[in-house]
Design a protein around this motif. Sequence first.
Motif, PDB file in Angstrom:
ATOM      1  N   LYS A  63      27.765  41.013  30.079  1.00 25.36           N
ATOM      2  CA  LYS A  63      29.100  41.442  30.500  1.00 25.36           C
ATOM      3  C   LYS A  63      29.338  42.865  30.018  1.00 25.36           C
ATOM      4  O   LYS A  63      29.222  43.160  28.824  1.00 25.36           O
ATOM      5  CB  LYS A  63      30.150  40.503  29.908  1.00 25.36           C
ATOM      6  N   LEU A  64      29.668  43.731  30.950  1.00 21.42           N
ATOM      7  CA  LEU A  64      29.935  45.131  30.624  1.00 21.42           C
ATOM      8  C   LEU A  64      31.406  45.431  30.868  1.00 21.42           C
ATOM      9  O   LEU A  64      31.912  45.218  31.973  1.00 21.42           O
ATOM     10  CB  LEU A  64      29.078  46.059  31.492  1.00 21.42           C
ATOM     11  N   LEU A  94      29.479  34.180  38.721  1.00 19.84           N
ATOM     12  CA  LEU A  94      28.077  33.992  38.350  1.00 19.84           C
ATOM     13  C   LEU A  94      27.328  33.146  39.379  1.00 19.84           C
ATOM     14  O   LEU A  94      26.141  33.373  39.636  1.00 19.84           O
ATOM     15  CB  LEU A  94      27.988  33.343  36.964  1.00 19.84           C
ATOM     16  N   GLY A  95      28.023  32.179  39.960  1.00 19.50           N
ATOM     17  CA  GLY A  95      27.385  31.317  40.953  1.00 19.50           C
ATOM     18  C   GLY A  95      26.995  32.054  42.217  1.00 19.50           C
ATOM     19  O   GLY A  95      26.157  31.574  42.987  1.00 19.50           O
ATOM     20  N   GLY A  96      27.583  33.220  42.435  1.00 16.97           N
ATOM     21  CA  GLY A  96      27.255  34.001  43.627  1.00 16.97           C
ATOM     22  C   GLY A  96      26.181  35.042  43.403  1.00 16.97           C
ATOM     23  O   GLY A  96      25.877  35.825  44.311  1.00 16.97           O
ATOM     24  N   LEU A  97      25.601  35.064  42.192  1.00 16.24           N
ATOM     25  CA  LEU A  97      24.589  36.073  41.864  1.00 16.24           C
ATOM     26  C   LEU A  97      23.200  35.463  41.759  1.00 16.24           C
ATOM     27  O   LEU A  97      23.040  34.296  41.387  1.00 16.24           O
ATOM     28  CB  LEU A  97      24.934  36.743  40.523  1.00 16.24           C
ATOM     29  N   ASP A  98      22.210  36.263  42.074  1.00 11.39           N
ATOM     30  CA  ASP A  98      20.819  35.916  41.801  1.00 11.39           C
ATOM     31  C   ASP A  98      20.435  36.536  40.461  1.00 11.39           C
ATOM     32  O   ASP A  98      21.043  37.532  40.031  1.00 11.39           O
ATOM     33  CB  ASP A  98      19.903  36.458  42.900  1.00 11.39           C
ATOM     34  N   PRO A  99      19.437  35.988  39.774  1.00 12.19           N
ATOM     35  CA  PRO A  99      19.015  36.590  38.502  1.00 12.19           C
ATOM     36  C   PRO A  99      18.705  38.074  38.662  1.00 12.19           C
ATOM     37  O   PRO A  99      18.006  38.487  39.594  1.00 12.19           O
ATOM     38  CB  PRO A  99      17.765  35.780  38.139  1.00 12.19           C
ATOM     39  N   GLY A 100      19.270  38.889  37.756  1.00  9.81           N
ATOM     40  CA  GLY A 100      19.077  40.329  37.801  1.00  9.81           C
ATOM     41  C   GLY A 100      20.106  41.061  38.639  1.00  9.81           C
ATOM     42  O   GLY A 100      20.159  42.296  38.620  1.00  9.81           O
ATOM     43  N   GLN A 101      20.940  40.329  39.357  1.00  9.40           N
ATOM     44  CA  GLN A 101      21.934  40.958  40.229  1.00  9.40           C
ATOM     45  C   GLN A 101      23.224  41.224  39.459  1.00  9.40           C
ATOM     46  O   GLN A 101      23.624  40.442  38.593  1.00  9.40           O
ATOM     47  CB  GLN A 101      22.222  40.057  41.431  1.00  9.40           C
ATOM     48  N   VAL A 102      23.883  42.343  39.797  1.00 13.36           N
ATOM     49  CA  VAL A 102      25.136  42.739  39.156  1.00 13.36           C
ATOM     50  C   VAL A 102      26.292  42.436  40.096  1.00 13.36           C
ATOM     51  O   VAL A 102      26.200  42.647  41.316  1.00 13.36           O
ATOM     52  CB  VAL A 102      25.119  44.237  38.795  1.00 13.36           C
ATOM     53  N   SER A 103      27.383  41.964  39.526  1.00 11.94           N
ATOM     54  CA  SER A 103      28.547  41.592  40.332  1.00 11.94           C
ATOM     55  C   SER A 103      29.295  42.813  40.839  1.00 11.94           C
ATOM     56  O   SER A 103      29.058  43.949  40.407  1.00 11.94           O
ATOM     57  CB  SER A 103      29.506  40.745  39.494  1.00 11.94           C
ATOM     58  N   PRO A 121      38.405  44.461  38.337  1.00  7.04           N
ATOM     59  CA  PRO A 121      39.392  45.343  37.711  1.00  7.04           C
ATOM     60  C   PRO A 121      40.319  44.576  36.771  1.00  7.04           C
ATOM     61  O   PRO A 121      40.650  43.416  37.009  1.00  7.04           O
ATOM     62  CB  PRO A 121      40.159  45.917  38.904  1.00  7.04           C
ATOM     63  N   GLY A 122      40.714  45.225  35.700  1.00  2.50           N
ATOM     64  CA  GLY A 122      41.661  44.652  34.756  1.00  2.50           C
ATOM     65  C   GLY A 122      42.594  45.734  34.272  1.00  2.50           C
ATOM     66  O   GLY A 122      42.536  46.886  34.725  1.00  2.50           O
ATOM     67  N   THR A 123      43.459  45.394  33.333  1.00  5.92           N
ATOM     68  CA  THR A 123      44.407  46.373  32.808  1.00  5.92           C
ATOM     69  C   THR A 123      43.677  47.377  31.923  1.00  5.92           C
ATOM     70  O   THR A 123      43.187  47.034  30.842  1.00  5.92           O
ATOM     71  CB  THR A 123      45.507  45.670  31.995  1.00  5.92           C
ATOM     72  N   GLY A 124      43.552  48.609  32.399  1.00  3.44           N
ATOM     73  CA  GLY A 124      42.919  49.665  31.620  1.00  3.44           C
ATOM     74  C   GLY A 124      41.415  49.551  31.502  1.00  3.44           C
ATOM     75  O   GLY A 124      40.801  50.277  30.710  1.00  3.44           O
ATOM     76  N   GLN A 125      40.787  48.676  32.269  1.00  2.00           N
ATOM     77  CA  GLN A 125      39.338  48.523  32.154  1.00  2.00           C
ATOM     78  C   GLN A 125      38.746  47.951  33.438  1.00  2.00           C
ATOM     79  O   GLN A 125      39.453  47.395  34.277  1.00  2.00           O
ATOM     80  CB  GLN A 125      38.985  47.603  30.985  1.00  2.00           C
ATOM     81  N   ILE A 126      37.432  48.100  33.557  1.00  2.00           N
ATOM     82  CA  ILE A 126      36.687  47.539  34.686  1.00  2.00           C
ATOM     83  C   ILE A 126      35.513  46.763  34.113  1.00  2.00           C
ATOM     84  O   ILE A 126      34.814  47.255  33.215  1.00  2.00           O
ATOM     85  CB  ILE A 126      36.186  48.647  35.633  1.00  2.00           C
ATOM     86  N   THR A 127      35.305  45.547  34.618  1.00  2.00           N
ATOM     87  CA  THR A 127      34.267  44.667  34.075  1.00  2.00           C
ATOM     88  C   THR A 127      33.207  44.372  35.130  1.00  2.00           C
ATOM     89  O   THR A 127      33.519  44.189  36.310  1.00  2.00           O
ATOM     90  CB  THR A 127      34.884  43.337  33.588  1.00  2.00           C
ATOM     91  N   TYR A 128      31.953  44.326  34.662  1.00  2.00           N
ATOM     92  CA  TYR A 128      30.824  43.945  35.513  1.00  2.00           C
ATOM     93  C   TYR A 128      30.065  42.805  34.833  1.00  2.00           C
ATOM     94  O   TYR A 128      30.014  42.731  33.593  1.00  2.00           O
ATOM     95  CB  TYR A 128      29.863  45.119  35.717  1.00  2.00           C
ATOM     96  N   TYR A 129      29.479  41.930  35.652  1.00  2.00           N
ATOM     97  CA  TYR A 129      28.645  40.842  35.134  1.00  2.00           C
ATOM     98  C   TYR A 129      27.248  40.953  35.733  1.00  2.00           C
ATOM     99  O   TYR A 129      27.088  41.290  36.913  1.00  2.00           O
ATOM    100  CB  TYR A 129      29.235  39.480  35.496  1.00  2.00           C
ATOM    101  N   GLU A 130      26.250  40.662  34.910  1.00  2.00           N
ATOM    102  CA  GLU A 130      24.864  40.636  35.382  1.00  2.00           C
ATOM    103  C   GLU A 130      24.252  39.292  35.002  1.00  2.00           C
ATOM    104  O   GLU A 130      24.278  38.902  33.830  1.00  2.00           O
ATOM    105  CB  GLU A 130      24.057  41.768  34.754  1.00  2.00           C
ATOM    106  N   LEU A 131      23.736  38.575  35.991  1.00  2.00           N
ATOM    107  CA  LEU A 131      23.148  37.263  35.728  1.00  2.00           C
ATOM    108  C   LEU A 131      21.712  37.430  35.237  1.00  2.00           C
ATOM    109  O   LEU A 131      20.873  38.019  35.922  1.00  2.00           O
ATOM    110  CB  LEU A 131      23.163  36.415  37.002  1.00  2.00           C
TER     111      LEU A 131
END
Length: 358
Positions: free
Chosen positions: A217-218, A278-287, A291-301
């Motif tokens: 999680k970034l 996470l269920g929509g990602l393949d291994p190694g894929q980034v979401s 967007p959130g308050t004052g930040q942006i989040t990315y997930y990588e499976l």
Amino acid sequence: MKAGAPVRAGRKGAGRRGPSRRVVLVIAGVVTALAALIGTGVALAARPGQVATLAGHPVTRDELLFHLRRLAPTVQNELHNRFHLQTPITWAEKTGDRTALQRLTERALDDIHRDKTTLLLAQEQGLIDSPDHDAFLAALDAENARRADAVTKGEVVYGLAEFSPEQYYSHHLTELTTALKQRLAPELAVTDAEVRRAFDADRDAWSANATTYTYAKLVVPIPDDAPAGYARDLQRRVAAADDLKQVAEREPGATLTTATHQGGGTAAAHDRDLTAVLGGLDPGQVSAPVPGTGQITYYELDGETVDAEAAFAAYARRIRQSLIEEKFTQFLQRRVDSTPMRVDAAAVDAINAEDARL
């Protein structure tokens, strides 16, 4: 010739006998039957106000008009999307090879065919007395009267205090469909083997709640003085990087963490949302960016493991219900196919948009 001998009349001059009593009775019966048919209008001519018949039951003009009004918003939306229309629907004008009203009428007749077949089935099962439109309107009046009486007495009324015809139609049909599935349970029975085959045929669709995800999680803070295109530019940098670790090393203030997540672990909204991502990602894929308050989040499976038996136990009931729904749909379609609806084309074509108050 001997005196007193009987004299036989020749064939040529013989008088003809009148019709037999049996013939007279048959003719009289036919005349009476024809008179009765002509008097009632049965078979020889359609009843006034009737536009079709299904299994001997009339489809009235008022019934068709009701369905035209009920389905008009849906068909309007479909036509706008299909033909990319930018202006309001004009029912008399063509959309493609037919007028909008012709398309609406075809849809209404299809719905009547299917729904009335359902009502006939409900009548066979003793759930209703009649599948006819007048019976539906009477049931609507009775239900609204019951609810009004309950409101007057200060009793709790669940749902609407008063149904419109369109609202009650949907409510009534849904209740009957549910009851029919219960009445037809022996014919719609689903075996354990069928449930297992359905699960094995599409495990991915039935495994989310028994899947353990390992992910990164970034979180990237948005600078106070970030330009208007900051999120777009960040997305480009993420897409160009090898992984989120590389992005974290380059973005000021970015935080990278790793964790595991058990799909279906809790009913919390955040957990459901995370499972969906996470269920929509393949291994190694980034979401996509979240967007959130004052930040942006990315997930990588990073990876996922599935407990197949736990998944089957968790989803067996839902799979069984989906198979029952499928069997009921097939059962009803067979009834529709074997119960043709006879339409009076002239009576239907005589209806215009003004008649239906479109």
